[in-house]
Design a protein around this motif. Sequence first.
Motif, PDB file in Angstrom:
ATOM      1  N   ARG A  72     116.636  72.983  20.731  1.00 35.85           N
ATOM      2  CA  ARG A  72     115.718  71.968  21.236  1.00 35.85           C
ATOM      3  C   ARG A  72     115.502  70.899  20.157  1.00 35.85           C
ATOM      4  NH1 ARG A  72     109.736  72.667  23.817  1.00 35.85           N
ATOM      5  NH2 ARG A  72     109.090  70.531  23.474  1.00 35.85           N
ATOM      6  N   TRP A  73     115.664  69.645  20.581  1.00 34.38           N
ATOM      7  CA  TRP A  73     115.366  68.510  19.715  1.00 34.38           C
ATOM      8  C   TRP A  73     114.250  67.715  20.359  1.00 34.38           C
ATOM      9  CZ3 TRP A  73     120.765  66.021  18.378  1.00 34.38           C
ATOM     10  CH2 TRP A  73     121.455  66.867  17.513  1.00 34.38           C
ATOM     11  N   ASP A  74     113.294  67.275  19.556  1.00 29.65           N
ATOM     12  CA  ASP A  74     112.173  66.476  20.056  1.00 29.65           C
ATOM     13  C   ASP A  74     112.167  65.109  19.386  1.00 29.65           C
ATOM     14  OD1 ASP A  74     110.694  68.268  21.873  1.00 29.65           O
ATOM     15  OD2 ASP A  74     110.531  69.522  20.085  1.00 29.65           O
ATOM     16  N   TYR A  75     112.007  64.105  20.218  1.00 31.96           N
ATOM     17  CA  TYR A  75     111.892  62.722  19.763  1.00 31.96           C
ATOM     18  C   TYR A  75     110.507  62.227  20.153  1.00 31.96           C
ATOM     19  CZ  TYR A  75     116.949  62.828  19.236  1.00 31.96           C
ATOM     20  OH  TYR A  75     118.217  63.140  18.854  1.00 31.96           O
ATOM     21  N   LEU A  76     109.722  61.787  19.184  1.00 34.19           N
ATOM     22  CA  LEU A  76     108.375  61.279  19.430  1.00 34.19           C
ATOM     23  C   LEU A  76     108.291  59.854  18.925  1.00 34.19           C
ATOM     24  CD1 LEU A  76     106.337  64.341  18.161  1.00 34.19           C
ATOM     25  CD2 LEU A  76     106.800  63.735  20.521  1.00 34.19           C
ATOM     26  N   TYR A  77     107.536  59.031  19.631  1.00 34.73           N
ATOM     27  CA  TYR A  77     107.320  57.648  19.217  1.00 34.73           C
ATOM     28  C   TYR A  77     105.882  57.287  19.550  1.00 34.73           C
ATOM     29  CZ  TYR A  77     107.589  52.569  19.069  1.00 34.73           C
ATOM     30  OH  TYR A  77     107.363  51.252  18.792  1.00 34.73           O
ATOM     31  N   SER A  78     105.187  56.739  18.588  1.00 34.88           N
ATOM     32  CA  SER A  78     103.834  56.261  18.872  1.00 34.88           C
ATOM     33  C   SER A  78     103.685  54.854  18.315  1.00 34.88           C
ATOM     34  CB  SER A  78     102.776  57.191  18.285  1.00 34.88           C
ATOM     35  OG  SER A  78     102.755  57.097  16.880  1.00 34.88           O
ATOM     36  N   LEU A  79     102.930  54.061  19.036  1.00 33.23           N
ATOM     37  CA  LEU A  79     102.662  52.672  18.661  1.00 33.23           C
ATOM     38  C   LEU A  79     101.182  52.429  18.839  1.00 33.23           C
ATOM     39  CD1 LEU A  79     103.508  49.705  18.039  1.00 33.23           C
ATOM     40  CD2 LEU A  79     103.777  49.421  20.493  1.00 33.23           C
ATOM     41  N   GLN A  80     100.559  51.952  17.774  1.00 33.34           N
ATOM     42  CA  GLN A  80      99.161  51.563  17.861  1.00 33.34           C
ATOM     43  C   GLN A  80      99.076  50.094  17.481  1.00 33.34           C
ATOM     44  OE1 GLN A  80      96.405  53.825  15.539  1.00 33.34           O
ATOM     45  NE2 GLN A  80      94.657  52.741  16.346  1.00 33.34           N
ATOM     46  N   PRO A  81      98.925  49.220  18.498  1.00 30.67           N
ATOM     47  CA  PRO A  81      98.776  47.804  18.186  1.00 30.67           C
ATOM     48  C   PRO A  81      97.506  47.595  17.382  1.00 30.67           C
ATOM     49  CG  PRO A  81      98.946  48.166  20.567  1.00 30.67           C
ATOM     50  CD  PRO A  81      98.859  49.493  19.916  1.00 30.67           C
ATOM     51  N   GLY A  82      97.496  46.591  16.528  1.00 32.33           N
ATOM     52  CA  GLY A  82      96.353  46.335  15.661  1.00 32.33           C
ATOM     53  C   GLY A  82      95.041  46.372  16.410  1.00 32.33           C
ATOM     54  N   GLY A  83      94.251  47.394  16.148  1.00 31.17           N
ATOM     55  CA  GLY A  83      92.945  47.517  16.774  1.00 31.17           C
ATOM     56  C   GLY A  83      92.981  47.998  18.209  1.00 31.17           C
ATOM     57  N   GLY A  84      94.161  48.334  18.748  1.00 31.25           N
ATOM     58  CA  GLY A  84      94.270  48.735  20.149  1.00 31.25           C
ATOM     59  C   GLY A  84      94.396  50.237  20.316  1.00 31.25           C
ATOM     60  N   GLN A  85      94.591  50.640  21.547  1.00 27.98           N
ATOM     61  CA  GLN A  85      94.735  52.050  21.901  1.00 27.98           C
ATOM     62  C   GLN A  85      96.142  52.528  21.551  1.00 27.98           C
ATOM     63  OE1 GLN A  85      92.241  53.855  23.050  1.00 27.98           O
ATOM     64  NE2 GLN A  85      93.391  55.731  23.320  1.00 27.98           N
ATOM     65  N   ARG A  86      96.266  53.726  21.006  1.00 24.53           N
ATOM     66  CA  ARG A  86      97.566  54.285  20.636  1.00 24.53           C
ATOM     67  C   ARG A  86      98.326  54.713  21.883  1.00 24.53           C
ATOM     68  NH1 ARG A  86      98.349  59.701  17.277  1.00 24.53           N
ATOM     69  NH2 ARG A  86      98.926  60.534  19.283  1.00 24.53           N
ATOM     70  N   GLN A  87      99.620  54.372  21.940  1.00 28.48           N
ATOM     71  CA  GLN A  87     100.503  54.759  23.033  1.00 28.48           C
ATOM     72  C   GLN A  87     101.550  55.701  22.452  1.00 28.48           C
ATOM     73  OE1 GLN A  87     102.074  50.967  23.915  1.00 28.48           O
ATOM     74  NE2 GLN A  87     100.158  50.142  24.666  1.00 28.48           N
ATOM     75  N   GLN A  88     101.854  56.789  23.173  1.00 32.17           N
ATOM     76  CA  GLN A  88     102.811  57.762  22.665  1.00 32.17           C
ATOM     77  C   GLN A  88     103.822  58.119  23.752  1.00 32.17           C
ATOM     78  OE1 GLN A  88     101.070  61.037  20.598  1.00 32.17           O
ATOM     79  NE2 GLN A  88     102.903  62.267  20.690  1.00 32.17           N
ATOM     80  N   GLU A  89     105.088  58.247  23.345  1.00 27.62           N
ATOM     81  CA  GLU A  89     106.160  58.654  24.234  1.00 27.62           C
ATOM     82  C   GLU A  89     106.855  59.859  23.625  1.00 27.62           C
ATOM     83  OE1 GLU A  89     108.465  55.105  24.352  1.00 27.62           O
ATOM     84  OE2 GLU A  89     107.242  54.206  25.915  1.00 27.62           O
ATOM     85  N   ARG A  90     107.287  60.781  24.485  1.00 28.11           N
ATOM     86  CA  ARG A  90     107.906  62.023  24.027  1.00 28.11           C
ATOM     87  C   ARG A  90     109.174  62.277  24.824  1.00 28.11           C
ATOM     88  NH1 ARG A  90     108.196  67.066  25.888  1.00 28.11           N
ATOM     89  NH2 ARG A  90     106.974  66.554  27.725  1.00 28.11           N
ATOM     90  N   MET A  91     110.177  62.832  24.147  1.00 28.70           N
ATOM     91  CA  MET A  91     111.432  63.192  24.800  1.00 28.70           C
ATOM     92  C   MET A  91     111.956  64.462  24.153  1.00 28.70           C
ATOM     93  SD  MET A  91     113.212  61.820  27.135  1.00 28.70           S
ATOM     94  CE  MET A  91     114.322  62.918  27.934  1.00 28.70           C
TER      95      MET A  91
END
Length: 176
Positions: A72-91
């Motif tokens: 199993r391999w996991d790829y995670l990505y998170s982006l938090q725009p300056g002062g905004g809500q954090r968004q996360q994607e998982r695969m």
Amino acid sequence: MQNTKLLLTSLTLVGLLALAGCSFPGVYKIDIQQGNVVTQDMIDQLRPGMTRRQVRFIMGNPLIQDTFNTNRWDYLYSLQPGGGQRQQERMSIFFNDSDQLVSLSGDFMPGVSRDQEILGGSGDTTVSPATQPAQPSQPEEKPAKPGSLEESIQKEIDTIETTPVPTPAPLETSPQ
């Protein structure tokens, strides 16, 4: 005494202004990106039976490789725009014991882009001849007048030789 009071008042005022500047609207806050960027195009290139090397070529190195579950391999990505809500994607990508791609799970699925999912369209992009829009009738093209600029441009276009574009060899599908 008067100078000390004035100095203390001015230092207090400067300190309060500096402290207020930390939360002043308009102060630039950077975007924070972490993990592997995964796009729908990357997922669409994955096929069952691909080797680990082929998957790594398309997706890059996984962020998490489980030592207890090596398939199993996991790829995670998170982006938090300056002062905004954090968004996360998982695969998550799963391999069988012979190191071939078996299945995927996560926020992306093969063949369905986020735009199509939001708009409710299917992942099928083929158009059948019966559903093609009718072509508007175009007037017949008349040949260019001899000696005109249009004729000389057409001659230049007709004499252009095409150069074939080399196509890369497909990735090997046999396990190594």
